[in-house]
Scaffold this active site. Structure first.
Site, mmCIF file in Angstrom:
data_model
loop_
_atom_site.group_PDB
_atom_site.id
_atom_site.type_symbol
_atom_site.label_atom_id
_atom_site.label_comp_id
_atom_site.label_asym_id
_atom_site.label_seq_id
_atom_site.Cartn_x
_atom_site.Cartn_y
_atom_site.Cartn_z
ATOM 1 N N GLY A 14 46.154 -40.342 48.906
ATOM 2 C CA GLY A 14 45.495 -40.509 47.610
ATOM 3 C C GLY A 14 46.480 -40.482 46.451
ATOM 4 O O GLY A 14 46.213 -39.904 45.405
ATOM 5 N N ALA A 17 49.216 -45.561 45.519
ATOM 6 C CA ALA A 17 48.944 -46.610 46.516
ATOM 7 C C ALA A 17 47.532 -46.461 47.086
ATOM 8 O O ALA A 17 46.783 -47.434 47.186
ATOM 9 C CB ALA A 17 49.977 -46.549 47.640
ATOM 10 N N SER A 40 45.363 -35.142 50.983
ATOM 11 C CA SER A 40 45.585 -33.716 51.182
ATOM 12 C C SER A 40 46.124 -33.099 49.904
ATOM 13 O O SER A 40 47.243 -33.418 49.484
ATOM 14 C CB SER A 40 46.584 -33.533 52.329
ATOM 15 N N ILE A 46 53.627 -37.902 45.092
ATOM 16 C CA ILE A 46 55.019 -37.889 44.616
ATOM 17 C C ILE A 46 55.079 -37.621 43.108
ATOM 18 O O ILE A 46 56.072 -37.091 42.606
ATOM 19 C CB ILE A 46 55.754 -39.178 45.021
ATOM 20 N N VAL A 48 55.515 -39.380 40.439
ATOM 21 C CA VAL A 48 56.273 -40.225 39.507
ATOM 22 C C VAL A 48 55.729 -41.653 39.648
ATOM 23 O O VAL A 48 54.828 -41.889 40.444
ATOM 24 C CB VAL A 48 57.789 -40.198 39.792
ATOM 25 N N LYS A 79 54.458 -51.551 26.931
ATOM 26 C CA LYS A 79 55.829 -51.794 27.389
ATOM 27 C C LYS A 79 56.123 -53.292 27.281
ATOM 28 O O LYS A 79 55.405 -54.107 27.869
ATOM 29 C CB LYS A 79 55.976 -51.315 28.835
ATOM 30 N N VAL A 189 47.428 -38.264 65.004
ATOM 31 C CA VAL A 189 46.993 -39.668 64.987
ATOM 32 C C VAL A 189 46.642 -40.040 66.435
ATOM 33 O O VAL A 189 47.487 -39.924 67.326
ATOM 34 C CB VAL A 189 48.126 -40.572 64.441
ATOM 35 N N LEU A 334 54.892 -46.305 49.299
ATOM 36 C CA LEU A 334 56.182 -45.756 49.727
ATOM 37 C C LEU A 334 56.323 -45.704 51.241
ATOM 38 O O LEU A 334 57.436 -45.662 51.753
ATOM 39 C CB LEU A 334 56.367 -44.353 49.138
ATOM 40 N N THR A 345 59.209 -51.786 39.943
ATOM 41 C CA THR A 345 58.579 -52.753 40.839
ATOM 42 C C THR A 345 57.656 -52.142 41.893
ATOM 43 O O THR A 345 56.908 -52.872 42.545
ATOM 44 C CB THR A 345 59.667 -53.576 41.565
HETATM 45 C C1 FAD Z 1 62.091 -41.195 41.395
HETATM 46 C C2 FAD Z 1 61.016 -42.225 41.445
HETATM 47 C C3 FAD Z 1 60.607 -42.874 40.289
HETATM 48 C C4 FAD Z 1 59.632 -43.879 40.336
HETATM 49 N N1 FAD Z 1 59.289 -44.564 39.212
HETATM 50 C C5 FAD Z 1 58.463 -45.642 39.306
HETATM 51 C C6 FAD Z 1 58.147 -46.430 38.171
HETATM 52 O O1 FAD Z 1 58.547 -46.134 37.045
HETATM 53 N N2 FAD Z 1 57.355 -47.510 38.344
HETATM 54 C C7 FAD Z 1 56.858 -47.847 39.575
HETATM 55 O O2 FAD Z 1 56.182 -48.868 39.685
HETATM 56 N N3 FAD Z 1 57.083 -47.073 40.643
HETATM 57 C C8 FAD Z 1 57.880 -45.992 40.551
HETATM 58 N N4 FAD Z 1 58.121 -45.229 41.646
HETATM 59 C C9 FAD Z 1 57.376 -45.474 42.877
HETATM 60 C C10 FAD Z 1 55.979 -44.858 42.749
HETATM 61 O O3 FAD Z 1 56.062 -43.492 42.451
HETATM 62 C C11 FAD Z 1 55.224 -45.039 44.047
HETATM 63 O O4 FAD Z 1 55.294 -46.365 44.458
HETATM 64 C C12 FAD Z 1 53.773 -44.704 43.848
HETATM 65 O O5 FAD Z 1 53.630 -43.440 43.292
HETATM 66 C C13 FAD Z 1 53.035 -44.755 45.146
HETATM 67 O O6 FAD Z 1 53.278 -43.654 45.946
HETATM 68 P P1 FAD Z 1 52.401 -43.506 47.247
HETATM 69 O O7 FAD Z 1 50.978 -43.491 46.848
HETATM 70 O O8 FAD Z 1 52.861 -44.504 48.226
HETATM 71 O O9 FAD Z 1 52.833 -42.070 47.807
HETATM 72 P P2 FAD Z 1 52.459 -40.584 47.321
HETATM 73 O O10 FAD Z 1 52.238 -40.482 45.869
HETATM 74 O O11 FAD Z 1 53.518 -39.702 47.917
HETATM 75 O O12 FAD Z 1 51.067 -40.282 48.033
HETATM 76 C C14 FAD Z 1 50.989 -39.966 49.409
HETATM 77 C C15 FAD Z 1 49.589 -39.471 49.726
HETATM 78 O O13 FAD Z 1 49.471 -39.284 51.124
HETATM 79 C C16 FAD Z 1 48.887 -38.027 51.368
HETATM 80 N N5 FAD Z 1 49.314 -37.530 52.680
HETATM 81 C C17 FAD Z 1 50.557 -37.517 53.201
HETATM 82 N N6 FAD Z 1 50.548 -36.949 54.428
HETATM 83 C C18 FAD Z 1 49.253 -36.619 54.683
HETATM 84 C C19 FAD Z 1 48.589 -35.989 55.764
HETATM 85 N N7 FAD Z 1 49.245 -35.550 56.853
HETATM 86 N N8 FAD Z 1 47.258 -35.789 55.660
HETATM 87 C C20 FAD Z 1 46.553 -36.203 54.575
HETATM 88 N N9 FAD Z 1 47.132 -36.794 53.524
HETATM 89 C C21 FAD Z 1 48.466 -36.999 53.568
HETATM 90 C C22 FAD Z 1 49.367 -37.160 50.219
HETATM 91 O O14 FAD Z 1 48.570 -36.021 50.044
HETATM 92 C C23 FAD Z 1 49.235 -38.154 49.067
HETATM 93 O O15 FAD Z 1 47.905 -38.161 48.613
HETATM 94 C C24 FAD Z 1 59.049 -44.204 41.590
HETATM 95 C C25 FAD Z 1 59.422 -43.507 42.744
HETATM 96 C C26 FAD Z 1 60.396 -42.534 42.684
HETATM 97 C C27 FAD Z 1 60.786 -41.819 43.943
#
Ligand code: FAD
Length: 506
Positions: A14, A17, A40, A46, A48, A79, A189, A334, A345
């Protein structure tokens, strides 16, 4: 007639993405689909990812989200581009602005006219011929048609927003459209012994959630695509060696710029993302060239307002999954790969993956030929963006060891060819439907100091006085237009001011 069973889609995660996927699926897949999202709170997100590119507007518009309501809900600002400070050498800067630069002369792209003008000493930096750039550097803002002349283009824009507020906003949106959310940590899984497909997820509570299609939005843990299915990760750190980041919010500033700032430092770079209630900051750096302590000290020393928290460390490896779709699992966000946020991006890549999934729309039966094509498109998109990011590093003229190493690296062949084409003949060609346009490549290659040796024949044949008049007219037109626009802060106050939130140091 037998009932058609709905396709059950399970979204794991959540973060941005997960909730972008849930919102889009909830909106577009009305009947015949059951959508569930598991996240969870114990693991968290993350936290950010706050700077975007103009394509985000297409995502919001497709979902029917009102732009000003979205801005208010996420404490967003506008922006118009990204400023690169010190990326060629200390003291120099340029903007990669969204929107066009100059105007073509017939068949001949503006970059050719500019490069001839530059060699003759008649052309200024690309800034002078780009409305977005001029408006951004004057801290102004405007949306919609130009005010002074029909030949002046509209300015494309994107947003800076609070990532956690955006996820909350999309959660409300998705739940209102039937997406069911489950809180819990996935412990196991479950897979079919014969096909290898994922059949279900066991939560810590013991509940098993079954499904037909699983979208892995579990972030860098890559719970399904990596841990369960073992899809290999292609490591690109020999091209993008930064491997750590520190993120820290600072107090809001009255005067927020309508652009992201990226400032080069000795072993990496620092971002600055102004929001209505605070500023997001972070340092991206290479651990082989600096320590965590030095990076944190330097990050805090370069804030323009007091820090609201301690810097939060994040580790990463730049690269991509060899396959984003394997068996009945598709990785989004990610879990599918990581490119450092230099050109904002990642959120776009989420959006693009969602639209690709919706085009393929896998159901209960999926075929390898579909997966192969999906994975080909995914790889192409990631590789072209990777090249664009490497471009910023490789053309530097800085003295520090990190920057010398970036300059000396062996480039991907696709990037080396592009640089040579521009350097030799001023040519830029967009490859198929890659993300960055000719004008984006132009601004960064010119901003990083390349002046092509030759221009297109039409530009070479232009009368010098005509060429000067062409350049000067565009520059004057855009200056006159920019002068009509209110400041960014006034524009937000007038159209989309968010409720005040008092941010105090933790
Ligand atoms: C330093 C940094 C700066 C960034 N800046 C930018 C930016 O300016 N612009 C941009 O477009 N992108 C940026 N990004 C990328 C952006 O943060 C991510 O693409 C975006 O937040 C998506 O993250 P995510 O949802 O894939 O992962 P996450 O935010 O990590 O979410 C993962 C989810 O999976 C859940 N999860 C994981 N394991 C389990 C489990 N076992 N059981 C249940 N749930 C689980 C977690 O609880 C969470 O809800 C940046 C990334 C970094 C590292």
């Amino acid at each position: 007639m037998a009932d058609v069973q709905p396709v059950e889609i399970v979204i794991v995660g959540g973060g941005t993405a997960g909730w972008m996927t849930a919102a889009a699926f909830g909106h577009f897949l009305e009947s015949g689909y059951k959508i569930r999202l598991i996240e969870s709170e114990a693991i968290g997100t993350i936290g950010v990812g706050e700077a975007t590119i103009p394509q985000i507007r297409m995502f919001n518009q497709a979902l029917g989200i009102d732009e000003d309501a979205f801005i208010r809900a996420t404490q967003a600002t506008f922006k118009l581009g990204i400023e690169f400070v010190g990326w060629t050498k200390p003291g120099e800067s340029y903007l990669h602005a969204f929107g066009d630069v100059g105007r073509a002369v017939g068949l001949c792209g503006f970059h050719h006219v500019w490069s001839r003008g530059r060699r003759l000493g008649l052309a200024g930096p690309t800034h002078d011929y780009c409305l977005n750039d001029i408006v951004a550097k004057q801290d102004r803002m405007h949306r919609g048609r130009a005010l002074t002349a029909p030949t002046v283009p509209e300015m494309p824009h994107a947003f800076h927003f609070d990532a956690s507020l955006y996820a909350r906003f999309l959660r409300q949106f998705a739940e209102a459209r039937g997406v069911v959310r489950s809180e819990g940590t996935i412990d196991e899984v479950l897979r079919d012994g014969q096909t290898g497909d994922v059949t279900g997820l066991r939560l810590a509570s013991g509940e098993i959630v079954g499904g037909d299609l699983f979208i892995d939005c579990s972030g860098m843990r890559a719970l399904l695509i990596g841990q369960a299915l073992g899809v290999a990760y292609e490591d690109w750190s020999h091209w993008l060696p930064c491997d750590r980041a520190l993120a820290v919010p600072s107090a809001r500033v009255e005067h927020f710029t309508p652009y992201t700032r990226s400032t080069a430092h000795d072993a990496g770079w620092q971002w600055r993302i102004p929001l209505q209630h605070r500023t997001g900051n972070g340092r991206v750096y290479c651990s082989a060239f600096t320590s965590d302590e030095a990076a944190a000290d330097s990050l805090l020393a370069h804030l323009d307002a007091p820090a609201l928290d301690d810097p939060r460390p994040i580790r990463f490896t730049t690269g991509r999954r060899r396959e984003a779709w394997k068996h009945n699992v598709i990785a989004v966000g990610l879990s599918s790969g990581f490119l450092e946020p230099l050109e904002s991006t990642s959120i776009h890549l989420i959006q693009s993956a969602i639209s690709r999934i919706l085009k393929f729309l896998p159901g209960k039966v999926q075929s390898q030929v579909e997966r192969d094509e999906y994975n080909r498109q995914f790889a192409f998109e990631m590789e072209r963006i990777r090249d664009f990011i490497v471009l910023h590093y490789t053309l530097n003229e800085r003295d520090e060891p990190f920057w010398r190493a970036c300059r000396d690296m062996t480039l991907p062949g696709s990037l080396a060819d592009r640089i040579a084409l521009f350097r030799e003949g001023g040519h830029i060609f967009r490859d198929s439907d890659e993300l960055f346009s000719e004008v984006a490549w132009f601004q960064v290659m010119a901003g990083q100091g390349i002046v092509p040796l030759r221009s297109h024949g039409i530009a070479e044949a232009l009368d010098v006085a005509d060429l000067k008049a062409w350049l000067d007219t565009i520059a004057a037109l855009y200056q006159r237009e920019a002068a009509q626009y209110p400041t960014h802060a006034d524009y937000i106050a007038r159209h989309c001011a968010a409720p005040a939130i008092e941010m105090v140091p933790a």
